[in-house]
Design an enzyme around this catalytic site. Structure first.
Site, PDB file in Angstrom:
ATOM      1  N   ILE A  60       0.839  -1.201   0.000  1.00  0.00           N
ATOM      2  CA  ILE A  60       0.000   0.000   0.000  1.00  0.00           C
ATOM      3  C   ILE A  60       0.876   1.254   0.000  1.00  0.00           C
ATOM      4  O   ILE A  60       0.619   2.206  -0.739  1.00  0.00           O
ATOM      5  CB  ILE A  60      -0.960  -0.006   1.192  1.00  0.00           C
ATOM      6  CG1 ILE A  60      -1.980  -1.139   1.042  1.00  0.00           C
ATOM      7  CG2 ILE A  60      -1.672   1.348   1.337  1.00  0.00           C
ATOM      8  CD1 ILE A  60      -2.861  -1.341   2.260  1.00  0.00           C
ATOM      9  N   ASP A  67      11.489   1.405   6.933  1.00  0.00           N
ATOM     10  CA  ASP A  67      11.007   0.029   7.009  1.00  0.00           C
ATOM     11  C   ASP A  67      12.191  -0.856   7.388  1.00  0.00           C
ATOM     12  O   ASP A  67      13.099  -1.079   6.581  1.00  0.00           O
ATOM     13  CB  ASP A  67      10.403  -0.434   5.683  1.00  0.00           C
ATOM     14  CG  ASP A  67       9.588  -1.716   5.842  1.00  0.00           C
ATOM     15  OD1 ASP A  67      10.118  -2.665   6.457  1.00  0.00           O
ATOM     16  OD2 ASP A  67       8.437  -1.765   5.380  1.00  0.00           O
ATOM     17  N   ALA A 105      -3.609   3.182   8.289  1.00  0.00           N
ATOM     18  CA  ALA A 105      -3.161   1.836   8.671  1.00  0.00           C
ATOM     19  C   ALA A 105      -3.990   1.304   9.837  1.00  0.00           C
ATOM     20  O   ALA A 105      -5.058   0.740   9.643  1.00  0.00           O
ATOM     21  CB  ALA A 105      -1.674   1.858   8.996  1.00  0.00           C
ATOM     22  N   ARG A 106      -3.508   1.531  11.056  1.00  0.00           N
ATOM     23  CA  ARG A 106      -4.205   1.117  12.263  1.00  0.00           C
ATOM     24  C   ARG A 106      -4.079   2.233  13.297  1.00  0.00           C
ATOM     25  O   ARG A 106      -2.996   2.791  13.494  1.00  0.00           O
ATOM     26  CB  ARG A 106      -3.626  -0.178  12.836  1.00  0.00           C
ATOM     27  CG  ARG A 106      -4.051  -1.437  12.077  1.00  0.00           C
ATOM     28  CD  ARG A 106      -5.529  -1.722  12.260  1.00  0.00           C
ATOM     29  NE  ARG A 106      -5.972  -2.918  11.566  1.00  0.00           N
ATOM     30  CZ  ARG A 106      -6.473  -2.945  10.350  1.00  0.00           C
ATOM     31  NH1 ARG A 106      -6.557  -1.822   9.642  1.00  0.00           N
ATOM     32  NH2 ARG A 106      -6.890  -4.076   9.807  1.00  0.00           N
ATOM     33  N   ASP A 147      -7.913   8.043   9.042  1.00  0.00           N
ATOM     34  CA  ASP A 147      -9.002   7.146   8.656  1.00  0.00           C
ATOM     35  C   ASP A 147      -9.238   6.077   9.715  1.00  0.00           C
ATOM     36  O   ASP A 147     -10.243   5.382   9.668  1.00  0.00           O
ATOM     37  CB  ASP A 147      -8.697   6.475   7.316  1.00  0.00           C
ATOM     38  CG  ASP A 147      -9.856   5.630   6.814  1.00  0.00           C
ATOM     39  OD1 ASP A 147     -10.969   6.198   6.657  1.00  0.00           O
ATOM     40  OD2 ASP A 147      -9.669   4.421   6.592  1.00  0.00           O
ATOM     41  N   GLU A 176     -12.680   2.692  17.703  1.00  0.00           N
ATOM     42  CA  GLU A 176     -13.698   3.005  16.692  1.00  0.00           C
ATOM     43  C   GLU A 176     -15.008   2.358  17.136  1.00  0.00           C
ATOM     44  O   GLU A 176     -15.013   1.207  17.558  1.00  0.00           O
ATOM     45  CB  GLU A 176     -13.277   2.464  15.325  1.00  0.00           C
ATOM     46  CG  GLU A 176     -11.946   3.059  14.837  1.00  0.00           C
ATOM     47  CD  GLU A 176     -11.438   2.439  13.532  1.00  0.00           C
ATOM     48  OE1 GLU A 176     -12.102   1.553  12.978  1.00  0.00           O
ATOM     49  OE2 GLU A 176     -10.355   2.844  13.091  1.00  0.00           O
ATOM     50  N   HIS A 213     -12.857   4.890   8.839  1.00  0.00           N
ATOM     51  CA  HIS A 213     -12.241   3.626   8.403  1.00  0.00           C
ATOM     52  C   HIS A 213     -12.782   3.252   7.021  1.00  0.00           C
ATOM     53  O   HIS A 213     -13.224   2.116   6.784  1.00  0.00           O
ATOM     54  CB  HIS A 213     -12.505   2.507   9.415  1.00  0.00           C
ATOM     55  CG  HIS A 213     -11.465   1.427   9.370  1.00  0.00           C
ATOM     56  ND1 HIS A 213     -11.019   0.759  10.486  1.00  0.00           N
ATOM     57  CD2 HIS A 213     -10.788   0.889   8.326  1.00  0.00           C
ATOM     58  CE1 HIS A 213     -10.114  -0.134  10.145  1.00  0.00           C
ATOM     59  NE2 HIS A 213      -9.950  -0.082   8.844  1.00  0.00           N
TER      60      HIS A 213
END
Length: 331
Positions: free
Chosen positions: A161, A180, A240-241, A265, A270, A289
């Site tokens: 992504i 990363d 992502a999270r 997002d 949530e 989300h």
């Protein structure tokens, strides 16, 4: 993995949020499987529903160690999503149960949403649309706004992504850097991405886009220290999270002007409560989300998850195994 069954396989869907689960049903009908959809809300409900299941397909339900250990016939767990934070993968591995997910269904959609949030928050679109509705016609209310061409787009995590988002950011003339720890520079050099340590990504980026999975290592790693590294004029994007961000630290950084804004997002909890102070800030845009969603992505997600179950229970290699089982449980 070798699971192949000598009876009609039973697949239990623990929960779902889709308008229709017909794509699931179609795949299982073609395979001749016994598909049993449920809307389980508790561990007890999951255990009752899946006690005789050969495979468990899960969306948001929590598959804890207690639940997994109470499913003696389960031979496979598949999550119809990317993240695995609602499944105790260690417990499944200890029980000899392969776990798989569907990591590739929404690459285009999530990466596009990351760019959407970047454009919206950097252009302060929420302020412009709100003030026009209030009868105010004045672009100057958003000052300062800066051109994103030649700015630095920083990725925290550089999976599929993130790489797709990088390509789209580059189309706007942005330079892309990334953190990363699992990649080497030669793996991304051809993509025009430069790998750097996390601190340097934070310090050099005009926009930081989060693409980290939620794990014990990444939980709340985007925190006060990380925000202290960022430029005062920089923006944070998260598709992502939510749990990778320490939200109280983010709130303080936004209120203090330590960073310029955020497009989110996902959140740690949530749904969001109406009195959440993030909702009161003009330098924050929050979507529910929704990054993953398009009609095409939803269809691909549903069919791909069911097809993974069919592969596994037919004794075929999984396309996206999340854990490694040396000797899978046999019937």
């Amino acid at each position: 993995m070798s699971i192949k069954l000598d009876h009609k396989p039973v697949v239990v869907l623990t929960d779902y949020m889709y308008d229709s689960i017909q794509p699931f049903q179609d795949v299982y009908d073609r395979a001749g499987f016994d598909f049993r959809p449920h809307q389980c809300r508790t561990s007890e409900e999951i255990i009752r529903a899946a006690r005789d299941a050969d495979a468990v397909q899960v969306h948001f339900a929590q598959l804890t160690r207690e639940v997994i250990n109470a499913l003696p016939k389960c031979r496979l767990i598949v999550r119809s999503a990317v993240g695995m934070d609602n499944i105790d993968v260690a417990a499944a591995t200890a029980a000899g149960i392969p776990v798989a997910n569907v990591p590739d269904y929404g690459i285009e959609d999530v990466s596009t949403h990351a760019i959407l949030l970047m454009l919206a928050i950097t252009k302060k679109l929420n302020i412009l649309t709100r003030t026009v509705r209030e009868g105010v016609w004045d672009y100057a209310l958003t000052k300062p706004v800066h051109r994103i061409q030649d700015q630095v787009f920083g990725l925290m995590g550089c999976g599929a992504i993130a790489r797709c988002a990088a390509r789209k950011a580059q189309a706007f003339g942005m330079k892309v850097i990334a953190y990363d720890p699992y990649l080497k520079q030669e793996q991304v050099s051809g993509l025009g991405i430069t790998l750097k340590p996390a601190r340097e990504v934070a310090r050099e980026s005009d926009v930081v886009s989060i693409h980290l999975p939620l794990t014990g290592e990444t939980k709340e790693t985007i925190n006060r220290e990380f925000f202290s590294w960022m430029k005062p004029g920089a923006f944070l994007i998260n598709t992502a999270r939510g749990g990778v961000i320490q939200e109280q630290d983010l709130l303080q950084a936004l209120q203090a002007g330590q960073i310029a804004g955020a497009g989110l997002d996902v959140l740690a909890q949530e749904h969001i409560e109406k009195d959440n102070p993030l909702l009161q800030l003009d330098n924050v845009i929050i979507t529910p989300h929704a990054a993953w969603y398009s009609e095409e992505a939803e269809f691909t997600l549903l069919t791909s998850a069911a097809e993974e179950v069919v592969r596994g229970l037919n004794g075929e290699p999984l396309k996206h195994p999340f854990n490694r089982i040396p000797y899978a449980k046999q019937i």
